[in-house]
Design a protein around this motif. Structure first.
Motif, PDB file in Angstrom:
ATOM      1  N   ARG A 156      -0.563   9.577  -6.778  1.00 57.84           N
ATOM      2  CA  ARG A 156      -1.563  11.007  -5.980  1.00 57.84           C
ATOM      3  C   ARG A 156      -1.195  11.407  -4.608  1.00 57.84           C
ATOM      4  N   TYR A 157      -2.193   9.690  -3.845  1.00 57.17           N
ATOM      5  CA  TYR A 157      -2.350  10.180  -2.819  1.00 57.17           C
ATOM      6  C   TYR A 157      -0.919  10.178  -1.790  1.00 57.17           C
ATOM      7  N   HIS A 158      -0.138   9.025  -3.132  1.00 61.57           N
ATOM      8  CA  HIS A 158       0.803   9.012  -1.776  1.00 61.57           C
ATOM      9  C   HIS A 158       1.476   9.546  -1.753  1.00 61.57           C
ATOM     10  N   GLY A 159       2.134  10.732  -2.885  1.00 63.26           N
ATOM     11  CA  GLY A 159       3.350  11.393  -3.244  1.00 63.26           C
ATOM     12  C   GLY A 159       2.585  12.900  -2.275  1.00 63.26           C
ATOM     13  N   MET A 160       2.011  13.454  -2.043  1.00 67.15           N
ATOM     14  CA  MET A 160       0.916  14.544  -0.895  1.00 67.15           C
ATOM     15  C   MET A 160       1.587  13.869   0.323  1.00 67.15           C
ATOM     16  N   ALA A 161       0.723  12.456   0.678  1.00 66.55           N
ATOM     17  CA  ALA A 161       1.210  12.071   1.906  1.00 66.55           C
ATOM     18  C   ALA A 161       2.588  12.744   2.326  1.00 66.55           C
ATOM     19  N   LYS A 162       3.247  11.523   1.152  1.00 69.10           N
ATOM     20  CA  LYS A 162       5.125  11.989   2.051  1.00 69.10           C
ATOM     21  C   LYS A 162       5.477  12.989   1.686  1.00 69.10           C
ATOM     22  N   VAL A 163       4.683  14.493   1.119  1.00 68.90           N
ATOM     23  CA  VAL A 163       5.531  15.896   1.234  1.00 68.90           C
ATOM     24  C   VAL A 163       4.880  16.327   2.753  1.00 68.90           C
ATOM     25  N   LEU A 164       3.950  15.975   2.974  1.00 68.63           N
ATOM     26  CA  LEU A 164       3.190  16.291   4.207  1.00 68.63           C
ATOM     27  C   LEU A 164       4.319  15.703   4.777  1.00 68.63           C
ATOM     28  N   GLU A 165       4.460  14.369   4.937  1.00 68.06           N
ATOM     29  CA  GLU A 165       5.522  13.884   6.005  1.00 68.06           C
ATOM     30  C   GLU A 165       6.836  15.072   6.531  1.00 68.06           C
ATOM     31  N   GLN A 166       7.440  15.017   5.015  1.00 68.28           N
ATOM     32  CA  GLN A 166       8.930  15.718   4.812  1.00 68.28           C
ATOM     33  C   GLN A 166       8.307  17.468   5.150  1.00 68.28           C
ATOM     34  N   ARG A 167       6.602  18.001   5.779  1.00 69.54           N
ATOM     35  CA  ARG A 167       6.684  19.231   5.948  1.00 69.54           C
ATOM     36  C   ARG A 167       6.202  19.445   8.151  1.00 69.54           C
ATOM     37  N   GLY A 168       6.503  17.989   8.455  1.00 70.16           N
ATOM     38  CA  GLY A 168       6.134  17.488   9.431  1.00 70.16           C
ATOM     39  C   GLY A 168       4.949  17.346   9.727  1.00 70.16           C
ATOM     40  N   ILE A 169       3.976  17.492   9.017  1.00 72.17           N
ATOM     41  CA  ILE A 169       2.584  17.213   9.360  1.00 72.17           C
ATOM     42  C   ILE A 169       2.449  15.474   9.814  1.00 72.17           C
ATOM     43  N   ILE A 170       3.029  14.867   8.938  1.00 73.00           N
ATOM     44  CA  ILE A 170       2.825  13.469   9.515  1.00 73.00           C
ATOM     45  C   ILE A 170       3.480  12.942   9.937  1.00 73.00           C
ATOM     46  N   SER A 171       3.560  12.345  10.727  1.00 67.27           N
ATOM     47  CA  SER A 171       4.838  11.466  11.518  1.00 67.27           C
ATOM     48  C   SER A 171       4.573  10.074  11.912  1.00 67.27           C
ATOM     49  N   LYS A 172       5.853   9.507  10.786  1.00 67.72           N
ATOM     50  CA  LYS A 172       5.572   7.753  11.238  1.00 67.72           C
ATOM     51  C   LYS A 172       5.014   7.018  12.637  1.00 67.72           C
ATOM     52  N   ASP A 173       5.295   7.794  14.035  1.00 68.13           N
ATOM     53  CA  ASP A 173       5.314   7.879  14.931  1.00 68.13           C
ATOM     54  C   ASP A 173       3.482   7.349  15.405  1.00 68.13           C
ATOM     55  N   ASP A 174       2.821   8.143  14.496  1.00 65.60           N
ATOM     56  CA  ASP A 174       1.928   8.052  15.216  1.00 65.60           C
ATOM     57  C   ASP A 174       0.595   6.876  14.864  1.00 65.60           C
ATOM     58  N   TYR A 175       1.057   6.480  14.101  1.00 62.06           N
ATOM     59  CA  TYR A 175       0.162   4.677  13.574  1.00 62.06           C
ATOM     60  C   TYR A 175       1.544   3.344  13.863  1.00 62.06           C
ATOM     61  N   GLU A 176       0.381   3.119  14.056  1.00 63.75           N
ATOM     62  CA  GLU A 176       1.466   1.710  15.018  1.00 63.75           C
ATOM     63  C   GLU A 176       1.309   0.304  14.063  1.00 63.75           C
ATOM     64  N   PRO A 177       1.791  -0.857  14.055  1.00 69.05           N
ATOM     65  CA  PRO A 177       2.544  -1.643  12.816  1.00 69.05           C
ATOM     66  C   PRO A 177       0.798  -2.767  12.633  1.00 69.05           C
ATOM     67  N   ASN A 178       0.544  -2.864  11.497  1.00 65.93           N
ATOM     68  CA  ASN A 178      -0.457  -3.874  11.109  1.00 65.93           C
ATOM     69  C   ASN A 178      -0.745  -4.615  12.203  1.00 65.93           C
ATOM     70  N   GLU A 179      -1.442  -5.128  12.975  1.00 66.96           N
ATOM     71  CA  GLU A 179      -1.509  -6.174  13.385  1.00 66.96           C
ATOM     72  C   GLU A 179      -2.014  -7.227  12.536  1.00 66.96           C
ATOM     73  N   PHE A 180      -2.364  -6.964  11.371  1.00 66.50           N
ATOM     74  CA  PHE A 180      -2.462  -8.442  10.531  1.00 66.50           C
ATOM     75  C   PHE A 180      -1.181  -9.053   9.833  1.00 66.50           C
ATOM     76  N   TYR A 181      -0.658  -8.567  10.455  1.00 66.87           N
ATOM     77  CA  TYR A 181       1.590  -8.700   9.858  1.00 66.87           C
ATOM     78  C   TYR A 181       1.702  -9.224  11.262  1.00 66.87           C
TER      79      TYR A 181
END
Length: 404
Positions: A156-181
């Protein structure tokens, strides 16, 4: 009923339940020592006067982010308080609006956000205990009923996040690669040194039948770090990517139960390292660090199908018009992430589920590149061999030869 009359009645009811003043304020630790390594969690209890004059008690959770020592420096550098507060105050708010838009009556998967103070590095949140939610003791791990509920909710959580991304509310550019990797120092300090610690214990204290496995588990750092980085940063090679939790294990979720003690609701906590990646990264973290090992081993396909069905159902429910992943694609990505899942399990699972409150000293781990800070005694606790053994053997047989 007349609209104006109803408006007056509702405003009056709202005033009656609002806090008019605070009489007294107390704080106590909300978690025992060893339950959180990056924050101090306090329960704030307030004796208040409501708008109708009634005296009541209200409780809140104050998450004080650690900002001192090497761990604190890392938290400040990544500005985790700001990142977490933005997830609560922006992303979760938009998810709530999305649920209202589509008349989704399910409970939200997060607690209510109240306040963030960047100068004092604390976040004030709803106290979920007051709503009947509780943690499962980390020593137990989650059983099948809990695991199914979490994976449905994660879909549910991932699905809602993907819908918000499609609407332009979430942008992948706002999140840096995980330093753990990506950060060699972190890779060496935590997963690599954690595995080295287990290898030593197998040779010294698990008995003669484990000595050879312990020797095989001694692997060169460069080969491990190279594979770890390549597998951990697969989002560029994955068709379906989304905003993920980033630290999805059992201590970062609380549950509500029915009268028969069956889990019926879950809330996800601790959004300090949100990432943009394949959703399978959250699923992998949860299955290898949150679920009882035997439950994962015996029900892997069922659990994965549970997650996938929920993800696709949520995308359909909220009007996602992009390309949805197939079960085969999700399965293939999980297979690619298996190295990371097993490596995390071997390196840190024993510390997350041991009885000791002093499994890890994060400051020592970071300052010594993992040479110190792992409590070797916990690997000798009763039941550790049965809990860890099958997956250690699996990791050694399937992945270690390619690292030599």
């Amino acid at each position: 009923m007349d609209k104006e009359v109803l408006e007056v009645v509702l405003k009056m009811l709202d005033r009656e339940s609002k806090i008019a003043s605070i009489i007294d304020l107390q704080s106590v630790p909300a978690l025992a020592k060893g339950e959180n390594y990056t924050s101090t969690i306090l329960r704030i209890t307030a004796k208040v006067v409501l708008g109708n004059g009634r005296i009541a008690k209200k409780s809140f959770i104050m998450k004080q982010i650690i900002t001192e020592g090497p761990g604190g420096e890392f938290m400040k550098f990544r500005d985790v308080g700001k990142k977490e507060s933005q997830i609560y105050s922006v992303i979760h708010k938009e998810m709530t609006y999305l649920m209202e838009e589509f008349e989704d009556t399910d409970e939200t998967l997060w607690c209510y956000f109240i306040h963030y103070d960047p100068l004092l590095s604390y976040i004030l949140l709803e106290d979920l205990n007051a709503s009947g939610y509780s943690l499962v003791p980390r020593q137990k791990g989650l059983d099948l009923d809990h695991a199914i509920l979490v994976l449905r909710s994660l879909g549910r959580y991932h699905g809602m996040a993907k819908v918000l991304e499609q609407r332009g509310i979430i942008s992948k550019d706002d999140y840096e690669p995980n330093e753990f990797y990506t950060n060699p120092k972190l890779i060496k300090a935590i997963p690599y040194s954690g595995i080295s610690n287990v290898a030593k214990a197998l040779q010294e204290s698990w008995g003669p039948e484990w000595v050879e496995t312990g020797k095989k588990l001694v692997i060169p750092f460069d080969a491990f770090a190279d594979k770890w980085s390549k597998v951990g940063n697969i989002y560029t090679e994955t068709k379906f990517t989304v905003l993920i939790h980033g630290d999805c294990w059992s201590n970062n979720m609380m549950f509500k139960y029915d009268f028969q003690k069956r889990p019926i609701g879950v809330k996800f906590l601790d959004y300090q390292i949100p990432q943009y990646n394949t959703p399978c990264m959250d699923v992998t973290d949860f299955l290898y660090l949150g679920v009882q090992p035997s439950v994962r081993r015996n029900n892997f396909q069922l659990l994965l199908k549970t997650y996938y069905d929920s993800l696709v159902r949520t995308l359909d429910k909220f009007g996602f018009t992009g390309t949805k992943p197939t079960l085969e694609e999700i399965t293939n990505t999980m297979n690619r992430l298996e190295f990371v899942g097993l490596a995390k399990f071997v390196s840190i699972y024993y510390g997350l589920t041991c009885s000791s409150a002093e499994a890890f000293d994060l400051e020592k781990i970071l300052t010594t590149d993992g040479e110190e800070g792992f409590n070797e005694d916990i690997l000798r606790e009763p039941g550790m061999i049965e809990k860890l053994g099958p997956d250690i053997i699996d990791f050694v047989e399937r992945y270690v030869p390619s690292l030599k």
